[in-house]
Each structure stands twice: as structure tokens, then as C-alpha cells.
Design an enzyme around this catalytic site. Structure first.
Site, PDB file in Angstrom:
ATOM      1  N   PRO A  46      57.512   1.253  71.120  1.00 61.03           N
ATOM      2  CA  PRO A  46      56.363   1.225  72.025  1.00 61.03           C
ATOM      3  C   PRO A  46      55.368   0.132  71.659  1.00 61.03           C
ATOM      4  O   PRO A  46      54.930   0.045  70.525  1.00 61.03           O
ATOM      5  CB  PRO A  46      55.740   2.604  71.802  1.00 61.03           C
ATOM      6  CG  PRO A  46      56.115   2.973  70.411  1.00 61.03           C
ATOM      7  CD  PRO A  46      57.470   2.368  70.172  1.00 61.03           C
ATOM      8  N   ASP A  85      52.376   2.927  72.603  1.00 56.94           N
ATOM      9  CA  ASP A  85      51.779   3.303  71.330  1.00 56.94           C
ATOM     10  C   ASP A  85      50.271   3.332  71.546  1.00 56.94           C
ATOM     11  O   ASP A  85      49.689   2.342  71.970  1.00 56.94           O
ATOM     12  CB  ASP A  85      52.151   2.243  70.288  1.00 56.94           C
ATOM     13  CG  ASP A  85      51.817   2.682  68.882  1.00 56.94           C
ATOM     14  OD1 ASP A  85      51.605   3.897  68.663  1.00 56.94           O
ATOM     15  OD2 ASP A  85      51.769   1.821  67.997  1.00 56.94           O
ATOM     16  N   TRP A 589      52.281   5.116  62.322  1.00 54.38           N
ATOM     17  CA  TRP A 589      53.707   4.787  62.250  1.00 54.38           C
ATOM     18  C   TRP A 589      54.555   6.041  62.383  1.00 54.38           C
ATOM     19  O   TRP A 589      55.702   5.980  62.788  1.00 54.38           O
ATOM     20  CB  TRP A 589      54.036   4.062  60.943  1.00 54.38           C
ATOM     21  CG  TRP A 589      53.568   2.656  60.971  1.00 54.38           C
ATOM     22  CD1 TRP A 589      52.604   2.107  60.199  1.00 54.38           C
ATOM     23  CD2 TRP A 589      54.021   1.629  61.842  1.00 54.38           C
ATOM     24  NE1 TRP A 589      52.432   0.786  60.528  1.00 54.38           N
ATOM     25  CE2 TRP A 589      53.291   0.475  61.536  1.00 54.38           C
ATOM     26  CE3 TRP A 589      54.980   1.571  62.856  1.00 54.38           C
ATOM     27  CZ2 TRP A 589      53.480  -0.729  62.203  1.00 54.38           C
ATOM     28  CZ3 TRP A 589      55.168   0.380  63.522  1.00 54.38           C
ATOM     29  CH2 TRP A 589      54.422  -0.766  63.190  1.00 54.38           C
ATOM     30  N   GLN A 625      58.575  -5.362  61.719  1.00 56.78           N
ATOM     31  CA  GLN A 625      58.672  -3.911  61.877  1.00 56.78           C
ATOM     32  C   GLN A 625      59.574  -3.282  60.826  1.00 56.78           C
ATOM     33  O   GLN A 625      59.781  -2.071  60.842  1.00 56.78           O
ATOM     34  CB  GLN A 625      59.226  -3.566  63.259  1.00 56.78           C
ATOM     35  CG  GLN A 625      58.335  -3.967  64.394  1.00 56.78           C
ATOM     36  CD  GLN A 625      57.086  -3.135  64.438  1.00 56.78           C
ATOM     37  OE1 GLN A 625      56.989  -2.116  63.789  1.00 56.78           O
ATOM     38  NE2 GLN A 625      56.103  -3.592  65.174  1.00 56.78           N
ATOM     39  N   TRP A 629      58.283   0.331  62.070  1.00 59.72           N
ATOM     40  CA  TRP A 629      59.044   1.203  62.957  1.00 59.72           C
ATOM     41  C   TRP A 629      60.449   1.473  62.436  1.00 59.72           C
ATOM     42  O   TRP A 629      60.919   2.607  62.448  1.00 59.72           O
ATOM     43  CB  TRP A 629      59.099   0.589  64.352  1.00 59.72           C
ATOM     44  CG  TRP A 629      59.531   1.539  65.404  1.00 59.72           C
ATOM     45  CD1 TRP A 629      59.035   2.795  65.615  1.00 59.72           C
ATOM     46  CD2 TRP A 629      60.545   1.330  66.387  1.00 59.72           C
ATOM     47  NE1 TRP A 629      59.682   3.371  66.684  1.00 59.72           N
ATOM     48  CE2 TRP A 629      60.612   2.493  67.170  1.00 59.72           C
ATOM     49  CE3 TRP A 629      61.394   0.261  66.679  1.00 59.72           C
ATOM     50  CZ2 TRP A 629      61.496   2.616  68.233  1.00 59.72           C
ATOM     51  CZ3 TRP A 629      62.266   0.376  67.742  1.00 59.72           C
ATOM     52  CH2 TRP A 629      62.317   1.553  68.510  1.00 59.72           C
ATOM     53  N   LYS A 677      51.507 -20.782  63.240  1.00 56.77           N
ATOM     54  CA  LYS A 677      51.381 -19.498  63.892  1.00 56.77           C
ATOM     55  C   LYS A 677      50.555 -19.665  65.167  1.00 56.77           C
ATOM     56  O   LYS A 677      49.603 -20.424  65.192  1.00 56.77           O
ATOM     57  CB  LYS A 677      50.653 -18.530  62.942  1.00 56.77           C
ATOM     58  CG  LYS A 677      51.475 -17.317  62.622  1.00 56.77           C
ATOM     59  CD  LYS A 677      50.985 -16.624  61.388  1.00 56.77           C
ATOM     60  CE  LYS A 677      49.836 -15.691  61.597  1.00 56.77           C
ATOM     61  NZ  LYS A 677      49.619 -14.827  60.442  1.00 56.77           N
ATOM     62  N   LYS A 680      44.911 -17.224  69.193  1.00 58.93           N
ATOM     63  CA  LYS A 680      43.938 -17.554  70.236  1.00 58.93           C
ATOM     64  C   LYS A 680      42.889 -18.503  69.683  1.00 58.93           C
ATOM     65  O   LYS A 680      42.438 -19.407  70.358  1.00 58.93           O
ATOM     66  CB  LYS A 680      43.271 -16.276  70.729  1.00 58.93           C
ATOM     67  CG  LYS A 680      44.122 -15.550  71.749  1.00 58.93           C
ATOM     68  CD  LYS A 680      43.413 -14.308  72.249  1.00 58.93           C
ATOM     69  CE  LYS A 680      44.415 -13.396  72.940  1.00 58.93           C
ATOM     70  NZ  LYS A 680      44.099 -11.989  72.759  1.00 58.93           N
TER      71      LYS A 680
END
Length: 1127
Positions: A46, A85, A589, A625, A629, A677, A680
RNA sequence: GGAAAUAUAGCUCAAUGGUAAGAGCAGCACCCUUAUACGGUGUCGGUUAAAGGUUCAAGUCCUUUUAUUUCCA
């Protein structure tokens, strides 16, 4: 009529196909059209909708989409339940930022209720944007009925899981050492600690303390040759932790020294141990080996002498006397106050020996736990173990000398600190140790120390209550089962994930927050009784009891399981006492890791759904993850396989040993084109919507997948997308427009009977053979979760073989006006390829593939499906694959390429016919192969004939190269000499080898066989020659008058065709031609008249003088005029 | 500090331990085309991050180092 397009517009295609999918419910049909009994299970990790999606989401979701679509093509039913999530710190922070509040204000300026309401809204803030992206990028996932982690049903499933664990004693309360602010009485998250400005330079009193070694068998070697007490020196910047000291940590590989000297404060002779590298920090060079007898207390230069060197590993196990013995007990005396090894010890500063107070340092805590060193603790009034410093930051009563004193000077008010005689606790400790001959050095030291961003005071590392899941209890099973999971790439599974499992610690579930899943544990205040609630029904039962006991109001009903509502629930213990909920929330998590169960509200509902979708066949997320996850999914699945009867039963039915997923793809990051990377702040983030709008989702997806393996980081470069659009989609689009151009003219609708493949010409059978090979390859790549290899194979096929060889060489077959069998064969073959390509590419480029499929099928109706995504993966037919045919076509391509390069070398362009090329025969089958593709070579290179020569005349010069792989096993170390001997073979030697099949080298030491070398016809003296590998082509460059005239005719045709094109004539228009020409060109044209007329569709060519209105053109450096008109 | 990934042409990527390290893109030159903004031929471009080692043979295997990145502490 096949649909024709003015130009390729992938963005437009995407929009139109998207509409088509929506109108016709293609996604739904792709599921309902597959049998429920053949499921392929995918779990959606999610995302959180409180942030905008980025281009990396397009990457991750393309991977998910590709394999789901592929499995659908393979006939599986692939349900994809979406999910959101919704809990966690990022959401809290976003709300706090939006409302302009801090955590402190919760419950003060804003009620917990209002705060949580705000979170609930915030969390779905960008749902529309996410849904929009999901659609536009072509990611098929069911968004109508997603699981949402904040829903009561979802939380209820979590509670159920926690109860299963609690029942098996896998859920327990303990403590961890965390950053803690005594002023505000709360722990700080690592996020809070990473806020700018939290680390500040401070001046602290530091002590190098003397720990007195106990003389026993372990330590006896330290007392060799000396008659004073022996002390281990350890430095600390937090003297207040010294009463809690429980161990000294050394580096096992570090070299330490034992030094005799005097204590600078008591002037007593002592012998101290510290790291050799750090001697100069504590001892002046002048003092070394100075006279001990001459030393008087107070002398500036203190004599010292190295007595011995020891390794850290020798010190391990030595016991010492407790430095500040306020609190001790039998356990401590036996197991604490000893030297332990630790990997974090350095000789950067201090003494190379680290004072360790287990409850006031995270490293200390870990090292002590690993070495079974007990902590220095006291019992509080309820009998619970607590540290020597209380939650306000004051010493407890047991530390008699400093009872009630703050451990940090900054915790006192300014007024208190200004009082006369005020001394910080650290200083008082220093004074005491100095007088006791236990301080070797005391001084101020400036260093960086974290501060609470709320109260601006230094934090303490402090043991805080936490709830843990005893993952260590199932560690071995987790490690074992992990080996059954297919990781892409493998290294993430064995390396990053495997190592993580090997070093597993218990999972700290506790989070001190407001917006999240509450821990369903109620406890008596004294902790003697606790209850873990596993369902709403159970809670209601307990509430009923509590109402009866008078702890709760009549008619209470819990509407929302979040705080603060859940905290209103007070339960009653068996002894009639109040039980309050443990205030912690659980790690988010856990929310997502529990989705296999909670998404169906298992076990309260959805047992069938769960059973049919457990475990997952496939999941995919970013590599970040791994410990998120991927870990929580695995951990919960393994624990439930032990702790839950319900899950055990289903595992047994589906043959699962306890995993949550069978295959996992962990993709890398998406970086900007310079490898930085995306952020913004730097303004280098790529907007996925803009990208899709500009290039189309297909181009973006194809680019990302074909460019690099998913698990490599992707340097995202827009130029790359454009290249994909031009090279792959552009080429494929052109093959389609070529097809429609002629198929529409000839009214080809595939209504004729299929021409047997074996009856089709060489080139058709060749591309069909390649196509089948490709289908098999691509199928294998998809099945192996290698989308990049699949994309590259398709790309290579379309560009190199299909477009630039098959179609290019077949063009003439489509121009022929009569509908011969050959033409039909060409159409059928071309069509078959296009349809197959649409299926093969459809998982990666779902929009364009569907357009291609539907446009073709709309006319022919050959396929029974309304979308390529409802079709089935092309079947591989080994009977259609002819390896020899593929080989000789390669030969044709190579011979053509070499011939063209020779033309270039001698500057004779392709329109000028030449009489022949010469091919040296390498082996018997060679000539046979070439003969079968001869016509293709001749027409491609504009050559009249191919001749073959053997070397019998000694005509060809040969070159010999050793085959190292074959020779290696035979000659081993003699390789160098043997290779040299072979390279130096004369033409006669080579000839001998060829006739005899072997030749001795190194005076007969070895026999070199024909298979041990490679023989190349290198040169044909007197000819223009080119080589590629073993292949050699020689070109006859003689241009006869006849050839010259033919060349001129071709030039003439070319000029006419150009004029046709500029005038916009249809390819079927017939014309009349008028020419005003030079005699040479006229002669050439007249000698080739019928050929020229056929090529340019001319009914007549007439020569006139002083033609007016003709186009001037230059042929063979002669200017002529040509005029054409439609008949 | 620990673990992991990556490092090859200006860029993006290939290369079962087998000896001239290849493609594509970009650049340059020429050419071809009644599908093609495509394509062909040539040209330019490499200390395979560095240093050791193993091997008859290393881009590939081993060790160390460096850089970038991720996760954990």
C-alpha cells in the site's frame, strides 16, 4: 479498411485506449475471463496517499503491472486488490505542518479527537491524484474496493493477530534505550533527532576513571613485576552514568599497554591500562622512564614507564571492583563489573576502553545484552526494576550522595545554578573520585550532543518501556523459509535480507503517537494482570464486565478504534481492579505487513478469499522495503504459522510452510540523469504526469524497463524515452503503416486459406522461425521475472530482423499487382508477426499493443478477443523453428553487409550493378547454405552472381588462429609456445592440417586437430576483400558497358520515383514520361526500357528536345530534364 | 561502524574464465529508401574505478582500497 494514421502519437493512443478499456470494462474482463480455480496471487504494497506520486512510482508499478498482465496472458486469474497505507509519522507531520502546531499542542491547543480527524482527512488527500496516475500509466489494480489500514475492520484483524502472538508469549513488554527528554517526559524518534539544530556543541566535565582490577587467575598476568594496584582507565563524557557502570568494553584487536606512574591528584603510585595509541594523550614525553624515586607530589612532569603490552582479547573476562558501589546485588557481583569485547570501541579518543552503563546507551545496552551483563537497577515502590536516574532526570534515593539531584546541569533553573556553592552533579562526582584515588584525569571537553527540539535541553539516553514481538523465537524458521523465496535480485534475499535475519533482534512495536493502530493491551496499574483483546466482540464482553463493575458508563460503545476513543475504555481485572490500555500505538509496518490477513478482515470475514490468496505468488516494491514491508510480511507470516491455528490450517490446505510470498522483485531507485537523487528541493524531480502526457505511458514504461534491470538504479533521462519512441515504437508503427498501405490497396483481410508454412518462401519461414524462438525466449524471461531481457529481445526482433530485413527484402512482393500465392504468403506472414508482437509486448506497453491488436483484428476478425489483454500468450511451436534456416539467413546478412562495405571502400554505390562476388568455400555445407539465400544477397547488394572458389589453386591466403578453449585442456601450461607455433604456421602447414585433419607441434609433443584452430580465408590476392569472423567476401569491381547502362537506368528510375513522390502521386498511378536527354543516357534508358517502365509504372517514355516544364536532374554528371504526367 | 548494490566508450547498456572488450545513442563523413524522422557503410571514442593475487589465460575468480547509492546502527 485497416485504420491508417498520419503519424505516431503514443500519448493520444494512450488516452483513446484508456477510454476503450473503461467503456468495455477490459480490466474486469481480464479477471472474469480467467478461471477462479487458476489463481495467481499478487499483493499490492500500500502506498500512502498523503504525498504526491513521483516517477519512481511509475517504475515500481510498471513492474507489478507487467507480471500481472503476463500471467493473465498465460491463463491465470490475477486479482489485484488495491490498498492504502494510512497511519504513521509522515501523516502526523503533514497535519502538524498544515495546522501550524507541534506534538506538544496535542491535547492542549487541539484535542486528540480533532487531531485524529485531521489525520484521517490528510491521509487520503492525494487519492484522486494517485488514482489518476494509476489509470494514465496503465497500472491495473482494483481501486474500487481497496483495503484501508485505518478502518475498524482492518484494525480488528491486527488485534486478532496480536492476540495470537500474545497467547503464545510472543508479545511482551520490555525496554529499549532511546533518546529521552526528561523535561517533556517523552521519547524522541530518530526523525525528531534528525531535525536541524538538535545537535549542539556543549562543554561537559569528563572523567577518566580508574577501575581497580580484582586480582585473580584471570588477571594475574597484569600483576607481573609490579607491586602497586592495577587500574583500567576508561573515559566518559557523562560522569553521572558512572554509578550505573556495569562493564568495560575493549576492542579485541586493539593493543593496550600497562604503565606504571603516579595518580596526578593523590600522587599515589599506580599502574594503569589503556590503549597504546592513546598514551600521548595522557602522558608527557619528558616523563617517560624518568626517575620514580625523584618524583614529588605536585611535580609538573610525572614519570611513567611501559611495563607490558597486551591485546584486548587478553583483557576480556577480567573482573574489577565496582567504581561507585551504591547499588549492587549477587547477580551483579557475579556477572557484571568485568571486561567485555565490543565492536564499537575505537582508539579515536578516550583510553580505548569504554565505560559501559547498559541502561544509558544504545550501544552499551546491546553489548551488555550480548555478553549477558546485568544492569544496575533498583526496585521502585511497585517492585519494578528502574534505573538509578528517574524520569525527571534525578538520581534515586539509593544513590545516597546525590539523591534527588539532576544529572544534567541544564535541568536546573538559572536561579538555582546561580546560587552560591552550586556545583553540577558531574563535578561533585569528579571531586569524590579524585579524593578516592579513582580519577586519573578530569577536564572540560567540548563535543556535539543532541538536544530536545522542544525544550532545548540535552537529552538523555534512557530506558523506556516498549512492547516487543519475540521475532528471535522464530528466527531459525524465518531464515530457513527465506531460502525458499525467489528473490530478484538474488543478492537482496541472501545478502541484505538474509543478513538482517541472521542478526535479528526482537521487533520493537511501540510508538508513542496518536494516529495509528492502538495496542490492544489493558493492564492493571501494578502490572500483575494484563489482557490482550483480539476482537471487537471480546472487547465488548470486557466492557460489559467493566460497566457492571462501575468503571464505565452504561451503554458505552466504541465507534472508532483509534485514540482517544479507545483510551476511554477501562477494563476490570479478575481481582476487581481497573485495567488501563497501554498507551502505545504499534509500528505502522505492522499495518502493512498484516495486509494478507487484514485486507480480507480475516478471520472474521473473508476466509475463502484469504485461502485463495495466500501466500502471494508475487510481490514487488523498492529495495528500501527490504527491512520494511518485505520483512514485516515475512515475520508475521512465519509467526502466525506457529501461533495461529486458523493460519496453520490454511497453510496445510494450500501446502504453505509459512511464507507470505513466493517471488519478490525489489527494484532500485530512480535517479536523475546525472545519478543524483530526485528531490523537490533540487528541482530535479520528474513529474510523472508531464512525462506521460508528452511521451505516452508506453514509451515511459518501455524506456524504464528496457534501459536497465529493475534492481539497478535507473538514471532517468528524457532523451532515452524519446529514443525508445523513435527507435522501437517508431519502427513498429512503420511496419504497421507499411502493412496497411498495401493491405488496404489489395483488400487483404486474411479471408484466404492459410498457406502452409512449409510452402512459404525462405524468408517467410525464416521470420516465422525467429518469431517462435522469440516467443519462447520472451516467455522464459517473463516467467523468470526478467522484464528487461524480454523488452530487449522484442526490440531486437522488431528492429533488426522484422523491419530491417524481413520487410525491407519483402517490399517488392507487396508491389506486385497480381495476387499471387507469394504475395498472399507475404501478407499472412507479416500479419502473423504483427499480432504476435502485440501480444508479446502487451505487458510492458499495454496501450500501443492493444491498439495494434485491435486495429488488425478489426478487419480480419481472426482473434476472438476484444483486447490483447484478454488474449493468450503466443504458443511456441518447435516444428516451425529451423535453426539451420536462421543460420543461413545470418549468413545472407553477413555476406550482404560485407559486400556493401566493399562497395563503400571502392566508392561504387549500390545502384550500380556489379557482376559477381567471390566466396571462398570453408566447408561443404557452406556453399549449400549460401545457394539457398543467394537471391536475397544478390538483390540486396545489386550483384549479378556469386562464384565459389576452393583453395586448391593456392589462390586464397589463409590465416590460422588457435582455439584457446579447445587447446587449454590439452596443452595447459604450454599454451604460450603452442599458440605461437600455430600462429607461425606457413600456408603449407595450414594446407597439411586441412587435408590430414591434424598436425604435430613442438616436435610432436602435441597433435593439433582441426577443431583446435580456426582457419580463415584472409585474402584473395588481386581482389577487394572483406572479412567477418570466418567469412570472407571478394568483390569483382569491373564495370562493363552493359553494367554501366544498367546503373544509369537505375539512377533514372530513382529520379522518376523522387519526382512521383514530390508530386504526391499515388503508388498505383500510371504515368507518361518525357525526357530531354544526353545521348549516353538515352542509349542506357532505351536499352533497359521495359525494365524501367515496369518499375516506374510508365506507359510510355518519349525523348524530346528542349522539353519545357521538366524537372532538371543529374545522372552520371550529366544534366537532363524529366517530365511526368498521370495517364 | 555493519550489510548490500553498482563502477566497462561522452551517455545508456552487453560480454558461459578462452586471448583483437561489443551494441545503441550522441558526433563526423558518405550512402540508401514508391513503409520509415528509419536504415546502411565507415570514422571517432577504452589503463574495463585503483592496486595486488590465483590461472597457460581475468572485464569475469580472490583480497584490499576508492567513489556513488540504499538499508541498519
Amino acid at each position: 479498411m485497416y485504420k491508417e494514421y498520419k503519424q505516431l502519437n503514443l500519448s493520444q493512443t494512450g488516452k483513446e485506449i484508456l477510454d476503450f478499456w473503461k467503456q468495455k470494462n477490459i480490466f474486469e474482463k481480464s479477471i472474469t475471463s480467467r478461471p477462479a480455480g487458476n489463481p495467481y496471487t499478487f499483493y499490492e504494497g500500500p502506498p500512502s496517499a498523503n504525498g504526491m506520486p513521483g516517477i519512481h512510482h511509475v517504475m515500481a508499478r510498471s513492474i507489478k503491472d507487467i507480471f500481472c498482465r503476463y500471467k493473465t496472458l498465460k491463463g491465470y486469474q490475477v486479482k489485484r486488490k488495491g490498498g492504502w497505507d494510512t497511519h504513521g509519522l509522515p501523516i502526523e507531520l503533514a497535519v502538524e505542518k498544515a495546522l501550524g502546531i507541534t506534538k506538544d499542542d496535542i491535547g492542549k491547543k487541539i484535542s486528540v479527537k480533532d487531531y485524529n480527524d485531521a489525520c484521517r482527512k490528510e491521509v487520503m488527500r492525494y487519492t484522486d491524484v494517485w488514482n489518476d496516475l494509476t489509470e494514465k500509466m496503465g497500472y491495473w489494480v482494483d481501486l474500487n474496493d481497496p483495503y484501508i489500514t485505518y478502518k475498524n475492520e482492518y484494525i480488528e484483524s491486527l488485534w486478532w493477530i496480536l492476540k495470537q502472538l500474545h497467547n503464545k508469549d510472543l508479545l511482551y513488554k520490555g525496554y529499549t534505550v532511546q533518546p529521552y527528554s526528561p523535561k517533556s517526559g517523552t521519547g524522541l524518534s530518530s526523525h525528531e533527532l534528525n531535525q536541524p539544530g538538535t545537535y549542539k556543541m556543549v562543554k561537559d566535565t569528563t572523567i577518566t576513571a580508574q577501575f581497580k582490577v580484582k586480582r585473580d587467575g584471570d588477571s594475574e598476568f597484569l600483576f607481573n613485576g609490579i607491586d602497586t594496584e592495577v587500574f583500567i582507565l576508561a573515559w566518559t563524557t557523562t560522569p553521572w552514568t558512572l554509578p550505573s557502570n556495569c562493564a568495560l568494553a575493549v576492542g579485541e584487536a586493539i593493543t593496550y599497554v600497562k604503565i606504571s606512574t603516579f595518580n596526578p591528584y593523590t600522587y599515589l603510585p599506580v599502574c594503569v591500562v589503556l590503549a597504546k595509541d592513546l598514551i600521548k594523550k595522557y602522558f608527557k614525553a619528558e616523563g617517560e622512564n624518568a626517575s620514580f624515586a625523584d618524583y614529588k607530589g605536585g611535580d609538573k612532569i610525572i614519570p611513567w614507564k611501559i611495563e607490558a603490552e597486551v591485546k584486548g582479547s587478553q583483557l576480556v573476562g577480567i573482573h574489577y571492583e565496582q567504581l561507585m558501589p551504591y547499588v549492587t546485588n549477587e547477580d551483579l557481583e557475579k556477572n557484571a563489573f568485568r571486561v567485555i569485547p565490543a565492536d564499537f570501541v575505537t582508539t579515536e579518543d578516550g583510553t580505548g576502553i569504554v565505560h559501559t552503563a547498559s541502561v544509558f546507551g544504545a550501544d552499551d545496552f546491546r553489548a551488555c545484552k550480548e555478553n549477558n551483563v546485568p544492569s544496575v537497577m533498583v526496585k521502585d515502590e511497585t517492585g519494578k526494576d528502574v534505573p538509578l536516574v528517574n524520569k525527571q532526570g534525578r538520581f534515586v534515593d539509593e544513590v545516597t550522595d546525590y539523591a534527588g539531584r539532576y544529572v544534567k546541569e541544564e535541568y536546573y533553573t538559572d536561579a538555582e545554578r546561580a546560587e552560591e556553592g552550586f556545583k553540577p552533579t558531574d563535578v561533585l562526582i569528579s571531586i569524590k573520585l579524585k579524593t578516592e584515588n579513582r580519577a586519573f584525569d578530569v577536564k572540560k571537553y567540548e563535543h556535539s550532543y543532541p538536544h530536545s527540539w522542544r525544550s532545548d535541553e540535552p537529552i538523555l539516553y534512557y530506558p523506556l518501556d516498549s512492547w516487543f514481538i519475540r521475532t528471535t523465537a522464530v528466527k531459525d524458521k524465518m531464515v530457513e523459509l527465506n531460502k525458499t523465496i525467489n528473490w530478484k535480485p538474488e543478492s537482496t534475499g541472501t545478502g541484505r535480507f538474509g543478513n538482517w535475519l541472521e542478526n535479528l533482534v526482537d521487533w520493537n512495536l511501540s510508538r508513542s503517537r496518536y494516529w495509528g493502530t492502538p495496542l490492544p493491551i489493558w493492564r492493571e496499574e501494578n502490572g500483575t494482570e494484563e489482557i490482550c483483546i483480539g476482537s471487537i466482540a471480546e472487547l465488548n464482553e470486557e466492557i460489559a464486565k467493566s460497566i457492571k463493575a462501575g468503571f464505565m458508563p452504561e451503554g458505552f460503545k466504541l465507534e472508532d478504534m483509534h485514540r482517544p476513543y479507545v483510551d476511554d475504555v477501562v477494563l476490570v481485572s479478575s481481582t476487581g481492579n481497573k485495567m488501563l490500555r497501554e498507551p502505545d500505538l504499534i509500528d505502522v509496518w505492522f499495518d502493512s505487513g498484516a495486509m494478507p490477513y487484514a485486507q480480507w478482515h480475516f478471520p472474521f470475514e473473508g476466509q475463502e478469499e484469504f485461502k485463495n490468496a495466500y501466500p502471494a505468488d508475487f510481490i514487488a516494491e523498492g529495495v528500501d522495503q527490504t527491512r520494511g514491508w518485505f520483512f514485516t510480511l515475512h515475520a508475521i507470516a512465519v509467526m502466525l504459522s506457529e501461533a495461529s491455528d486458523e493460519v496453520k490450517a490454511i497453510n496445510e490446505q494450500v501446502g504453505n510452510k509459512g511464507i507470505a510470498f513466493k517471488n519478490v522483485v525489489s527494484n532500485g531507485l530512480v535517479l536523475d540523469k546525472n545519478g543524483n537523487k530526485m528531490s523537490k528541493r533540487l528541482g530535479n524531480a520528474v513529474d510523472p504526469f508531464e512525462t506521460i502526457e508528452k511521451y505516452g505511458a508506453d514509451a515511459a514504461r518501455w524506456y524504464m524497463i528496457s534501459n536497465a534491470s529493475p534492481w539497478d538504479n535507473l538514471k532517468f533521462n528524457e532523451e532515452g524515452i524519446d529514443e525508445v519512441r523513435r527507435k522501437f515504437f517508431g519502427t513498429l508503427y512503420n511496419t504497421y503503416s507499411f502493412f496497411t498501405l498495401y493491405a488496404n490497396i489489395d483488400k487483404f483481410t486474411y479471408s484466404e486459406a492459410e498457406i502452409e508454412i512449409s510452402k512459404r518462401p525462405e524468408i517467410d519461414r525464416w521470420i516465422i522461425s525467429l518469431l517462435n524462438t522469440l516467443s519462447k525466449e520472451v516467455d522464459g524471461y517473463y516467467a523468470d521475472f526478467e522484464p528487461t531481457k524480454a523488452a530487449r529481445a522484442i526490440q531486437e526482433f522488431v528492429d533488426v530482423h522484422f523491419s530491417n530485413w524481413f520487410i525491407r527484402l519483402s517490399r517488392r512482393r507487396f508491389w506486385k499487382s497480381d495476387n499471387t500465392e507469394d504475395k498472399l504468403s507475404a501478407y499472412q506472414t507479416l500479419y502473423t508477426c504483427l499480432i504476435a508482437i502485440s501480444k508479446l509486448m502487451s505487458p510492458i506497453a499495454p496501450f500501443f499493443a492493444d491498439r495494434l491488436y485491435c486495429d488488425l483484428n478489426a478487419v480480419t476478425g481472426k482473434e476472438e478477443f476484444e483486447s490483447v489483454h484478454l488474449a493468450y500468450f503466443p504458443e511456441y511451436d518447435s516444428a516451425l523453428v529451423d535453426a539451420e534456416l536462421e543460420e543461413r539467413m545470418q549468413l545472407a546478412q553477413d555476406v550482404s553487409s560485407l559486400t556493401l562495405s566493399l562497395r563503400k571502400k571502392v566508392n561504387i554505390n549500390v545502384r550500380q550493378p556489379l557482376s559477381k562476388i567471390l566466396l571462398p568455400i570453408l566447408d561443404k555445407s557452406f556453399k549449400l547454405h549460401v545457394e539457398q539465400v543467394k537471391d536475397l544477397i544478390l538483390s540486396e547488394t545489386n550483384i549479378k552472381d556469386i562464384e565459389y572458389i576452393t583453395d586448391t589453386a593456392g589462390f586464397i591466403k589463409k590465416k590460422i588462429k588457435p582455439n584457446f578453449k579447445a587447446l587449454g585442456q590439452k596443452v595447459g601450461k604450454d599454451m604460450k609456445v603452442v599458440a605461437e607455433a600455430i600462429t607461425n604456421f606457413s600456408q603449407e602447414d595450414i594446407a597439411a592440417l586441412e587435408t590430414n585433419g591434424n598436425i604435430p607441434v613442438l616436435d610432436g609433443k602435441y597433435e593439433v586437430l582441426a577443431t583446435d584452430v580456426e582457419i580463415i580465408a584472409e585474402d584473395v590476392p588481386g581482389w577487394q576483400v572483406a572479412n567477418l569472423g570466418k567469412l570472407t567476401v571478394a568483390l569483382d569491381v569491373t564495370i562493363t558497358n552493359e553494367l554501366k547502362q544498367e546503373g544509369i537506368s537505375r539512377e533514372f528510375i530513382n529520379r522518376v520515383q523522387n519526382i512521383r513522390k514530390t508530386k504526391g502521386f499515388e503508388v498505383t498511378d500510371r504515368i507518361n514520361v518525357q525526357v530531354s536527354s544526353t545521348p549516353a543516357i538515352r542509349e542506357a534508358v532505351e536499352n533497359n526500357l521495359s525494365y524501367i517502365c515496369a518499375e516506374i509504372l510508365a506507359d510510355s517514355i518519349t525523348f524530346v528536345d528542349n522539353l519545357t516544364g521538366g524537372e532538371p536532374v543529374t545522372i552520371d554528371e550529366q544534366e537532363i530534364l524529366i517530365a511526368i504526367s498521370k495517364v
